[in-house]
Motif scaffolding. Structure first.
Motif, PDB file in Angstrom:
ATOM      1  N   HIS A   1     -16.112   1.902  16.439  1.00 37.40           N
ATOM      2  CA  HIS A   1     -17.537   2.208  16.566  1.00 37.40           C
ATOM      3  C   HIS A   1     -17.891   2.837  17.905  1.00 37.40           C
ATOM      4  O   HIS A   1     -18.967   3.427  18.048  1.00 37.40           O
ATOM      5  CB  HIS A   1     -18.373   0.940  16.345  1.00 37.40           C
ATOM      6  N   ASN A   2     -17.018   2.725  18.885  1.00 38.09           N
ATOM      7  CA  ASN A   2     -17.305   3.250  20.219  1.00 38.09           C
ATOM      8  C   ASN A   2     -16.479   4.462  20.594  1.00 38.09           C
ATOM      9  O   ASN A   2     -16.498   4.870  21.768  1.00 38.09           O
ATOM     10  CB  ASN A   2     -17.145   2.138  21.263  1.00 38.09           C
ATOM     11  N   ILE A   3     -15.757   5.054  19.664  1.00 39.90           N
ATOM     12  CA  ILE A   3     -15.015   6.281  19.970  1.00 39.90           C
ATOM     13  C   ILE A   3     -16.012   7.354  20.410  1.00 39.90           C
ATOM     14  O   ILE A   3     -17.002   7.613  19.725  1.00 39.90           O
ATOM     15  CB  ILE A   3     -14.170   6.750  18.766  1.00 39.90           C
TER      16      ILE A   3
ATOM     17  N   GLY B   1     -21.059   5.798  27.402  1.00 37.58           N
ATOM     18  CA  GLY B   1     -21.831   4.791  28.108  1.00 37.58           C
ATOM     19  C   GLY B   1     -21.020   3.590  28.543  1.00 37.58           C
ATOM     20  O   GLY B   1     -21.517   2.731  29.267  1.00 37.58           O
ATOM     21  N   ASN B   2     -19.783   3.502  28.109  1.00 32.39           N
ATOM     22  CA  ASN B   2     -18.915   2.384  28.464  1.00 32.39           C
ATOM     23  C   ASN B   2     -18.066   2.728  29.682  1.00 32.39           C
ATOM     24  O   ASN B   2     -17.965   3.890  30.085  1.00 32.39           O
ATOM     25  CB  ASN B   2     -17.991   2.025  27.287  1.00 32.39           C
ATOM     26  N   TYR B   3     -17.399   1.725  30.237  1.00 38.52           N
ATOM     27  CA  TYR B   3     -16.485   1.905  31.358  1.00 38.52           C
ATOM     28  C   TYR B   3     -15.402   2.921  31.006  1.00 38.52           C
ATOM     29  O   TYR B   3     -15.074   3.801  31.799  1.00 38.52           O
ATOM     30  CB  TYR B   3     -15.872   0.557  31.722  1.00 38.52           C
ATOM     31  N   LEU B   4     -14.851   2.812  29.822  1.00 42.80           N
ATOM     32  CA  LEU B   4     -13.855   3.759  29.328  1.00 42.80           C
ATOM     33  C   LEU B   4     -14.405   4.462  28.094  1.00 42.80           C
ATOM     34  O   LEU B   4     -15.006   3.822  27.233  1.00 42.80           O
ATOM     35  CB  LEU B   4     -12.558   3.036  28.945  1.00 42.80           C
ATOM     36  N   THR B   5     -14.197   5.766  28.015  1.00 44.16           N
ATOM     37  CA  THR B   5     -14.538   6.497  26.799  1.00 44.16           C
ATOM     38  C   THR B   5     -13.324   6.431  25.894  1.00 44.16           C
ATOM     39  O   THR B   5     -12.245   6.922  26.250  1.00 44.16           O
ATOM     40  CB  THR B   5     -14.896   7.964  27.110  1.00 44.16           C
TER      41      THR B   5
ATOM     42  N   TYR C   1     -14.051  -6.128  28.962  1.00 39.64           N
ATOM     43  CA  TYR C   1     -13.242  -5.255  29.818  1.00 39.64           C
ATOM     44  C   TYR C   1     -13.382  -3.791  29.373  1.00 39.64           C
ATOM     45  O   TYR C   1     -13.556  -2.891  30.195  1.00 39.64           O
ATOM     46  CB  TYR C   1     -11.771  -5.653  29.806  1.00 39.64           C
ATOM     47  N   LEU C   2     -13.313  -3.541  28.072  1.00 36.20           N
ATOM     48  CA  LEU C   2     -13.406  -2.177  27.570  1.00 36.20           C
ATOM     49  C   LEU C   2     -14.766  -1.550  27.868  1.00 36.20           C
ATOM     50  O   LEU C   2     -14.853  -0.350  28.116  1.00 36.20           O
ATOM     51  CB  LEU C   2     -13.148  -2.152  26.062  1.00 36.20           C
TER      52      LEU C   2
END
Length: 122
Positions: free
Chosen positions: A10-12, A16-20, A84-85
């Motif tokens: 869902h976050n690929i 907005g996250n620490y890691l894309t 963490y992600l």
């Protein structure tokens, strides 16, 4: 592991996250250990690979596939992996059962497998 996998899917592409998260591959080792192999990029466009392994550590050196180990973490629950992600921080809580639920390896890709570039013009 299912919750982590769903979160990754869902976050690929979510910047907005620490890691894309760029890509995720799910597979099982020969010892039936569930493993996620994740390609991600940092905010400064460096590529990282993450291996997230469930249960006891298999210590398969072949899983690193010539990638360089930068960091490794033993994590007690799914929420800590997702934290963490998304934030880059681990809110450690005691590992209750005596052994961690997940192992997370941060790897640096080798050679050209770590570059993000546009295809050549033809």
């Amino acid at each position: 592991m299912e919750s982590i996998y769903d979160w990754l899917l869902h976050n690929i592409g979510n910047e907005g996250n620490y890691l894309t998260i760029l890509n995720v591959e799910r597979h099982q080792t020969e010892g039936d250990v569930d493993r996620l192999d994740v390609m991600a990029r940092t905010q400064d466009f460096n590529v990282l690979n993450l291996l997230i392994e469930e249960g006891s550590l298999t210590n398969e050196s072949s899983a690193f596939k010539e990638r360089v180990l930068k960091e490794s973490f033993s994590i007690s629950d799914t929420d800590q992996v997702i934290t963490y992600l998304s934030t880059g921080k681990l809110g450690y809580s005691p590992i209750n059962s005596g052994s961690p639920a997940f192992h997370l390896f941060v790897l640096e890709p080798a050679g050209e497998s770590g570059s993000i570039s546009f295809p050549p013009n033809q």
